[in-house]
Design an enzyme around this catalytic site. Structure first.
Site, mmCIF file in Angstrom:
data_model
loop_
_atom_site.group_PDB
_atom_site.id
_atom_site.type_symbol
_atom_site.label_atom_id
_atom_site.label_comp_id
_atom_site.label_asym_id
_atom_site.label_seq_id
_atom_site.Cartn_x
_atom_site.Cartn_y
_atom_site.Cartn_z
ATOM 1 N N ASP A 120 0.783 -1.375 0.132
ATOM 2 C CA ASP A 120 -0.257 0.098 -0.076
ATOM 3 C C ASP A 120 0.875 1.399 0.452
ATOM 4 O O ASP A 120 0.619 2.320 1.141
ATOM 5 C CB ASP A 120 -1.050 -0.080 1.180
ATOM 6 N N GLU B 124 -11.176 0.934 -4.184
ATOM 7 C CA GLU B 124 -10.478 1.126 -2.937
ATOM 8 C C GLU B 124 -9.243 2.017 -3.261
ATOM 9 O O GLU B 124 -8.987 2.432 -4.427
ATOM 10 C CB GLU B 124 -9.901 -0.086 -2.141
#
Length: 529
Positions: free
Chosen positions: A37, A193
């Site tokens: 991430d 997302e």
């Protein structure tokens, strides 16, 4: 004189050619091992990057680079328990995807603690810290980011089950100032997302991840003339994906969750997560999701495209920024400094009295806690990432004051239900080394050998397919093999979750009252890319 000119010309040509070759190509991933991430920003000529850390403490490692290729860790965002409550956090709980941004002299890290408070952001004048206490935002979501529009307002950009939402907030307090606006549901892939908003050429570009953070993962993008939409999907989506025919045989899979940054020379780049499978077509991975880099072509008024066709290679044959590598780090830690290196992390909030670098000079003391690696308590453990499939890790250990069944050693830790332990243990009046397996509901001792005293060297060697375990006396290099275990049984595909294998040092009384102490004289970690 002519000879001198010729030599000068030859030297200049040599260095010119060397410089050209030095700036053409690099190896992926640029952050190896469990570093998922990624989010990036640039301030001046320096780049900064943050990745997720889940149940590990301290939280959210911060890295810096001069060239986007060579990164050095400079700290963690969350270093105090008041910032990062992780008590009883389950595996792959804790901190989800962060964002890193900079505005008006302050750095911002925006994140979600899914097991302790929800969405928040912290600020710092230096990315190395110290960082502020969290400012909480009462929006239920994950993967948050902050965007500052030209109107002087601050907007929170987050993921919801139905798509991406944008909400105005008060930057000083985190208070929500308006309604949540659903702006884009993605292209139809599951779990839209990881939203990031960029303004370029009069457009608002909304970059997201889709498909879930597994093999169908991808990055898609939409744009609008207005921040709150409506957003038009890029006709060429996805702009980054390996879950297709072109990417199906790649050793890199699950690419997505990207963030863009513009370099000082005007070029655009993407950092994003992916993972290296053990070999093509053997689809399991043990190192966790890692941080990759690729160039982005972004013409004026046009759509960005990652590396031309959205396919990434382990070796990228592309022009780069002027490369500025950091000095090579030592492979052996002698535990002779006042603090542990930034590569080490605890599981959840540590009981700090269980660790000391000063009690015995040149050794790390870990006091055994009653909790085991199979529990979600404050176990006595420190770990560092496994960064390559091929590696050798070793340590020298003395176990002091142990009662029967108390132990210390090394562990390959994927999560609390899947790990391999190489443990020195007290067994009545004897000492033994055990190779212990924990795979879901299955737990057993694969091998046990008696040792003459509570001092031993432990070694773990890894390949893509198996781990090999061996031991030796502290006065010899003649190691005795204990056995081999398959890597796949502590892979993410078997164990689940969002993390990667950590190589750890630990001590436990297995439920007894605390008393035993483990002294680790050194720790060595060597890799083969």
């Amino acid at each position: 004189m002519a000879k001198k000119k010729f030599l000068s010309l030859a030297v200049a040509l040599f260095w010119g050619i060397s410089l050209v070759f030095a700036q053409a190509g690099y190896k992926n991933p640029v952050l190896r091992g469990f570093n998922p991430d990624p989010s990036v920003c640039r301030v001046g000529d320096d780049f900064y990057l943050v990745t997720s850390s889940f149940e590990y403490f301290p939280g959210l490692p911060i890295y810096t680079s001069k060239d986007l290729i060579h990164w050095k860790q400079i700290g963690h965002c969350l270093t105090r328990e008041s910032q990062l409550p992780l008590k009883n956090a389950y595996s792959s709980g804790g901190l989800f995807a962060p964002s890193l941004r900079y505005k008006d002299g302050l750095f911002y890290v925006i994140c979600t603690n899914v097991t302790g408070g929800g969405n928040f952001y912290c600020t710092a004048k230096s990315p190395a810290g110290p960082w502020s206490e969290p400012i909480w935002v009462s929006i239920e979501s994950i993967d948050p980011d902050i965007f500052w529009d030209d109107d002087g307002k601050t907007y929170f950009v987050t993921q919801g089950n139905e798509g991406i939402r944008i909400t105005e907030i008060d930057l000083k307090t985190g208070k929500v100032l308006g309604p949540e606006h659903l702006v884009w549901g993605g292209t139809g892939g599951r779990f839209p997302e990881a939203p990031h908003v960029y303004k370029k050429d009069g457009y608002y570009y909304l970059l997201i991840g889709e498909g879930g953070t597994e093999y169908a993962h991808s990055a898609t993008i939409a744009r609008s003339r207005h921040l709150l939409g409506p957003y038009e999907s890029n006709p060429a989506n996805p702009i980054l994906a390996h879950g297709n025919r072109k990417g199906q045989g790649s050793p890199i899979q699950a690419v997505g969750h990207a963030d863009f940054v513009q370099a000082p020379d005007g070029t655009y780049w993407a950092v994003f997560l992916g993972f290296r499978v053990t070999q093509p077509y053997a689809y399991y991975h043990i190192l966790g999701r890692e941080t990759f880099l690729a160039p982005v072509a972004w013409p004026k008024n046009g759509w960005p495209q990652v590396n031309g066709d959205g396919i990434i290679n382990l070796y990228m044959e592309v022009p780069t920024l002027t490369q500025k590598p950091w000095p090579t780090e030592e492979s052996k830690v002698e535990f002779d400094k006042e603090k542990l290196g930034l590569e080490w992390q605890y599981l959840r909030n540590p009981d700090t009295k269980n660790y000391s670098l000063t009690e015995r000079a040149g050794s790390l003391r870990i006091s055994a806690s009653p909790f085991t690696l199979s529990q979600t308590e404050a176990v006595s453990f420190i770990g560092r990432r496994q960064t390559e499939h091929q590696f050798t890790a070793s340590t020298a250990l003395e176990l002091v004051g142990a009662k029967t069944n108390e132990e210390a050693g090394m562990v390959l830790y994927q999560n609390n239900t899947h790990h391999y332990q190489l443990a020195l243990s007290r067994k009545n009046q004897r000492y033994v080394v055990q190779l212990k397996v924990k795979v879901g509901s299955l737990a057993y001792v694969a091998k046990e050998v008696q040792v003459p005293n509570p001092k031993v060297k432990l070694k773990i060697e890894g390949t893509a397919q198996q781990y090999s375990f061996s031991i030796a006396g502290t006065d010899t290099e003649n190691y005795q093999a204990l056995g081999n275990l398959d890597t796949r049984y502590i892979s993410t595909e078997v164990a689940g979750g969002f993390t990667g294998v950590m190589i750890g040092l630990y001590a436990t009384t297995n439920g007894n009252k605390p008393g035993a102490k483990a002294y680790f004289d050194w720790f060595s970690y060597q890799t083969e890319p």
